[in-house]
Write a protein that holds these residues in place. Structure first.
Motif, PDB file in Angstrom:
ATOM      1  N   THR A  80      41.499  26.235  41.523  1.00  0.00           N
ATOM      2  CA  THR A  80      41.983  27.542  41.982  1.00  0.00           C
ATOM      3  C   THR A  80      42.418  28.365  40.769  1.00  0.00           C
ATOM      4  O   THR A  80      43.279  27.934  39.998  1.00  0.00           O
ATOM      5  CB  THR A  80      43.164  27.385  42.953  1.00  0.00           C
ATOM      6  OG1 THR A  80      42.740  26.602  44.077  1.00  0.00           O
ATOM      7  CG2 THR A  80      43.656  28.740  43.436  1.00  0.00           C
ATOM      8  N   LYS A  82      43.722  32.180  39.332  1.00  0.00           N
ATOM      9  CA  LYS A  82      44.285  33.481  39.694  1.00  0.00           C
ATOM     10  C   LYS A  82      44.934  34.124  38.471  1.00  0.00           C
ATOM     11  O   LYS A  82      45.446  33.419  37.590  1.00  0.00           O
ATOM     12  CB  LYS A  82      45.300  33.349  40.832  1.00  0.00           C
ATOM     13  CG  LYS A  82      46.395  32.318  40.605  1.00  0.00           C
ATOM     14  CD  LYS A  82      47.217  32.136  41.877  1.00  0.00           C
ATOM     15  CE  LYS A  82      48.256  31.022  41.698  1.00  0.00           C
ATOM     16  NZ  LYS A  82      49.033  30.798  42.934  1.00  0.00           N
ATOM     17  N   GLY A  94      46.701  43.032  43.244  1.00  0.00           N
ATOM     18  CA  GLY A  94      46.060  42.663  44.504  1.00  0.00           C
ATOM     19  C   GLY A  94      46.031  41.157  44.630  1.00  0.00           C
ATOM     20  O   GLY A  94      46.316  40.421  43.675  1.00  0.00           O
ATOM     21  N   ASN A  95      45.697  40.686  45.800  1.00  0.00           N
ATOM     22  CA  ASN A  95      45.650  39.239  46.044  1.00  0.00           C
ATOM     23  C   ASN A  95      44.279  38.714  45.606  1.00  0.00           C
ATOM     24  O   ASN A  95      43.361  38.589  46.418  1.00  0.00           O
ATOM     25  CB  ASN A  95      45.913  38.949  47.518  1.00  0.00           C
ATOM     26  CG  ASN A  95      46.026  37.457  47.784  1.00  0.00           C
ATOM     27  OD1 ASN A  95      46.266  36.669  46.863  1.00  0.00           O
ATOM     28  ND2 ASN A  95      45.846  37.053  49.026  1.00  0.00           N
ATOM     29  N   ILE A  97      42.244  35.691  44.129  1.00  0.00           N
ATOM     30  CA  ILE A  97      42.251  34.247  43.893  1.00  0.00           C
ATOM     31  C   ILE A  97      40.798  33.767  43.870  1.00  0.00           C
ATOM     32  O   ILE A  97      40.007  34.110  44.747  1.00  0.00           O
ATOM     33  CB  ILE A  97      43.044  33.494  44.971  1.00  0.00           C
ATOM     34  CG1 ILE A  97      44.508  33.946  44.977  1.00  0.00           C
ATOM     35  CG2 ILE A  97      42.952  31.991  44.743  1.00  0.00           C
ATOM     36  CD1 ILE A  97      45.336  33.293  46.062  1.00  0.00           C
TER      37      ILE A  97
END
Length: 624
Positions: A80, A82, A94-95, A97
């Motif tokens: 993951t 980010k 902003g989100n 990921i």
């Protein structure tokens, strides 16, 4: 019953198995794939090491970035990824990921799409990412976290020219038939029923981004009927007019009233305070026995202020200490409230912008301290902190004083320096050294220059690059003269070069058949060669906006190809020559050798000049 017993036994067995829980560890198991394209739409790779090796925005402000990792058999499951959103983050929050799968079988990546902030302009910016993943180690699953920094390039977004300072007090403006420069002062007296129009003349309004709001912010001796007035930036000058009344406990004297102008300049919200003194007449302080006695306002002022550092550094905290002095030699003051504020450059670090002092006796001083944090995006220039002091006298008369403090703001220097690159050149030629530097901070760097230091080396000319703007880059390039004494001991004697081509040794040769040498005529000894390493230090010097000088040093290593010269030995004697009837006329090898050496020396000088001029042209073309 048997089933229940079996279930209990199974639970007991499970309880005996230790449960291992691992918190996320900071690891560096993952390797970023620098051989990857910088984005899905680009054929440039990160490893280019040039401006094409950075993800770059498009005309609409979007930027695509490929986060690529090399194959790793230890990784279990997805990775993951980010971005770290902090004060330096150049994109609209902003989100975002990303998930990278299949890393155990092959190299893999995730393609991000970002949108630049409006106030991010041309330059190179760092973007930090965190990668969270698990690895299998000793039959255990371990959670890991790792941080990466990728540099992006912003192009086509020139920073607009900054406007000069806006909204200033106009001392020369005609108000009430005179001007403040000529000593005009509004008066509240019996004839105007202690109510007057106070005019606040301002100029340089057209330099503001929009309308200017003018408000009455301090002056406990008065009450305004209108608290806010609006001035347009369509005209360079304007006057805000306030109807001011005397407060019930205000008596004869001269009192300050503070008016604040709030506006935007270059997209930044600013404010300025202006103090106008107002006279109250025909209203003496009543005495206890009914007679009238005059009184004067005790002055309470900021007489000194200090910082616990030389300046307020953007993103860091500092302490502001004020010395508050009661200038009166007759009256004590009490219930003192000290309030501080700014135009947005500073915020209270401890949550409060006001402090109280119980009492300051006449001609005495008290200290108060405020803890501030400077905003990370504060401009590197002096910023204002407004101080308002509200206080009372023993007769419960309220007064107010104000002051504006100038606080120097600096941006921290953030400089990235690539490793110097030095050439390997031919003997007698100058050696080129270059190094690229990136100003990642928000302030320019001034008087950027460079020199070299080292045994037996000197620059043909020291480098001067002038100013590097925020987000800018420069490439330092110099030609280095190498003292021949550093390698002269390698080019003399009759010994082969260590690590080079050995050549054919001819000393102490006996008579031998010519076919031992394939019938070729041997003119002498074939010399070997070796690359002599040349070490030095590149010294970078630059200044900040305050004139402070900084120095950075980087080691470099170049090389000089050294060709050995051998003393000409006697010619070998071949059997075939001994059997000849008529002896040949001996050849004057010393004369021929001298002529040949002279021709070679002249040719070497010409070759060195041509090579140096060609290399200088290449450097100039690369920098242009």
């Amino acid at each position: 019953m048997k089933k229940l017993a079996f279930l209990i036994a199974a639970l007991l067995l499970i309880s005996l198995i230790p449960l291992q829980v691992f918190a996320a560890e900071t690891r560096e198991e993952l390797i970023f794939n620098t051989d990857s394209f910088v984005s899905e739409d680009s054929q440039d790779k990160y490893m280019n090491g040039t401006v094409s090796g950075y993800p770059t925005n498009t005309a609409d402000g979007s930027l695509k970035l490929r986060f690529a990792l090399l194959k790793n058999a230890k990784v279990s499951g997805d990775v993951t990824v980010k971005p770290v959103i902090d004060a330096e983050y150049p994109f609209v929050a902003g989100n975002v990921i990303g998930k990278i799968s299949g890393l155990t079988q092959q190299d893999a990546h995730f393609d991000f799409v970002f949108q630049l902030k409006d106030n991010v302009y041309n330059g190179v910016y760092p973007v930090r990412f965190t990668a969270e993943y698990s690895i299998t180690e000793a039959d255990a699953l371990i959670g890991c976290i790792q941080e990466f920094t990728i540099y992006i390039r912003v192009a086509g977004k020139e920073q607009p020219a900054l406007k000069t300072d806006a909204v200033n007090f106009d001392n020369a403006a005609k108000v009430g038939g005179s001007s403040y420069a000529e000593g005009y002062m509004p008066v509240l007296n019996k004839s105007n029923k202690y109510t007057a129009l106070v005019e606040v003349p301002l100029k340089d309004l057209t330099k503001a981004d929009g309308d200017i709001l003018v408000s009455f912010v301090a002056g406990g001796s008065f009450k305004p009927s209108n608290a806010v007035e609006t001035l347009s930036n369509a005209n360079d000058k304007g006057i805000a007019i306030f109807e001011v009344q005397r407060a019930s406990e205000t008596y004869n004297g001269i009192y300050p009233a503070v008016f604040r102008a709030e506006y935007s300049l270059n997209g930044e919200k600013l404010s300025k305070d202006f103090t106008i003194y107002i006279q109250v007449a025909d209203k003496a302080v009543p005495s206890v026995g009914g007679s009238v006695s005059a009184t004067s306002q005790p002055r309470v002022m900021v007489t000194k202020y200090t910082l616990d550092s030389e300046s307020a550094v953007a993103g860091e905290e500092f302490t502001l200490t004020l010395e508050i002095t009661n200038q009166s030699n007759k009256t004590d003051v009490r219930n003192i409230k000290v309030t501080v504020s700014s135009g947005g450059e500073f915020v209270p670090a401890d949550g409060t912008n006001a402090l109280f002092i119980n009492e300051i006796e006449k001609e005495c001083t008290e200290e108060v301290s405020f803890r501030f944090k400077t905003m990370p995006d504060a401009a590197p220039r002096p910023a204002s902190i407004n101080v308002q002091i509200d206080y009372e006298t023993p007769k419960v008369m309220t007064y107010s004083e104000s002051a504006v403090l100038s606080i120097p703001v600096t941006q921290p220097i953030r400089l990235q320096i690539d490793a110097p690159v030095a050439d390997t050149v031919e003997q007698g030629d100058t050696m080129g050294v270059s190094m690229k530097i990136y100003n990642l901070g928000k302030s320019p760097l001034y008087n950027v220059s460079a020199s070299v230091r080292g045994e037996g080396i000197m620059a043909e000319e020291n480098y001067y690059g002038g100013t590097i703007e925020a987000g800018g880059t420069k490439t330092i390039a110099m030609d280095i003269i190498v003292d021949p004494s550093l390698y002269s001991d390698m080019s003399a004697g009759n010994e082969p070069a260590v690590g080079g081509d050995e050549g054919i040794m001819m000393d102490d040769m006996a008579v031998m058949p010519r076919e031992m040498y394939g019938g070729a005529m041997i003119d002498g000894v074939y010399g070997g060669s070796e690359t002599k390493q040349i070490f030095g230090v590149l010294v970078l010097t630059y200044e900040d906006a305050d004139g402070n000088i900084y120095t950075e040093e980087r080691d470099f290593a170049g090389g000089v190809n050294v060709y050995q010269e051998y003393i000409e030995p006697d010619m070998p004697v071949f059997e075939e020559d001994i059997m000849m009837e008529e002896p040949k006329q001996p050849t004057n090898w010393w004369l021929i050798g001298g002529i040949a050496a002279g021709v070679l020396a002249i040719g070497g000088i010409i070759f060195g000049i041509i090579r140096r001029n060609k290399r200088k042209k290449e450097i100039e073309d690369a920098l242009s």
